[in-house]
Design an enzyme around this catalytic site. Sequence first.
Site, PDB file in Angstrom:
ATOM      1  N   CYS A 197      -4.457   2.731  -4.898  1.00 15.05           N
ATOM      2  CA  CYS A 197      -3.648   3.630  -4.070  1.00 15.05           C
ATOM      3  C   CYS A 197      -2.380   4.090  -4.769  1.00 15.05           C
ATOM      4  O   CYS A 197      -2.021   5.272  -4.712  1.00 15.05           O
ATOM      5  CB  CYS A 197      -3.318   2.960  -2.737  1.00 15.05           C
ATOM      6  SG  CYS A 197      -2.285   1.470  -2.883  1.00 15.05           S
ATOM      7  N   HIS A 199       0.863  -1.195   0.000  1.00 18.20           N
ATOM      8  CA  HIS A 199       0.000   0.000   0.000  1.00 18.20           C
ATOM      9  C   HIS A 199       0.894   1.238   0.000  1.00 18.20           C
ATOM     10  O   HIS A 199       1.923   1.276   0.675  1.00 18.20           O
ATOM     11  CB  HIS A 199      -0.898   0.002   1.235  1.00 18.20           C
ATOM     12  CG  HIS A 199      -1.699   1.258   1.389  1.00 18.20           C
ATOM     13  ND1 HIS A 199      -2.699   1.619   0.510  1.00 18.20           N
ATOM     14  CD2 HIS A 199      -1.634   2.259   2.311  1.00 18.20           C
ATOM     15  CE1 HIS A 199      -3.225   2.772   0.885  1.00 18.20           C
ATOM     16  NE2 HIS A 199      -2.594   3.185   1.985  1.00 18.20           N
TER      17      HIS A 199
END
Length: 302
Positions: free
Chosen positions: A175, A61
Amino acid sequence: HRRFDYRPKTDPYCQARYTFCPTGSAIPVMKEEDVIEVYRLQAPVWEFKYGDLLGHLKIMHDAVGFKSSLTGKNYTMEWYELFQLGNCTFPHLRPGMDAPFWCNQGAACFYEGIDDAHWKANGTLVLVTTISGTMFNEMAQWVKYDNETGIYYETWTVQASPDKKSTVWFDSYECSKFILRTYQKLADLGAVFKKIQTNYTSIILFSGEPIYLGNETSIFGPQGNKTLAAAIRDFYNPFKPHQSALEFFVNLFKIIDHVILKHQFYLFYNLEYWFLPMKSPYLKIIYEEVPLPVGSKASFGV
């Protein structure tokens, strides 16, 4: 990936196990003369719960951090799913509703502070550039636009083959793509990035040329294609959430049958359905380098 005119209200049916952006705040207006450090942040997905487990699979992430020299305050900005990854990747099949029901919005989250331990323990926290307060404020205006018009999370990248020069049928929207867009915006405003290697995760499906099927109304509406509607629902059924261990293993065989043996995948992208004629190696998780950007304006020295 399509831009939309506005962000629709989310349906109460869509529920997150973990609250989206629980400590979120408005992006502050920085003083023009401020000097702001920009940090690259990366950690394994769900690191807070599973530690480095998904890091071993290179499922990461991404976020970006800021530090104001005038106030000493730190900030974190990221973009992720409103209702977790599973809801963005696959729909719910609700009783009494013919069409699959999607909870697939994604959005930016901005909050004060940088959790050093979270990013450093199993990931990355590194300075990538320095910007002025003016550039930060211009970036903030762009974030508002990006967040209001790019509203749907998309897990999959779809390519014709593993070859780096192969055709990309569909690009993901998650993301890391937000972080890459943010870096590019800063570069265009004049930020000069350090020469360091930056890698990002992509989950890729491999497919022949996709076939357009239609939207929700044309497939599942009163005049829709009942055979196609049934096939799409049948495909998504094994991916339903909250399965028992026995259901999971039974459904895993159904997924293998659809995707690998029958070469079938139904993709929902920009509110439309596509058929993907799947081909080997079917799915791959890659962690590849994407260089930090070079801007279109003269550099800003700080």
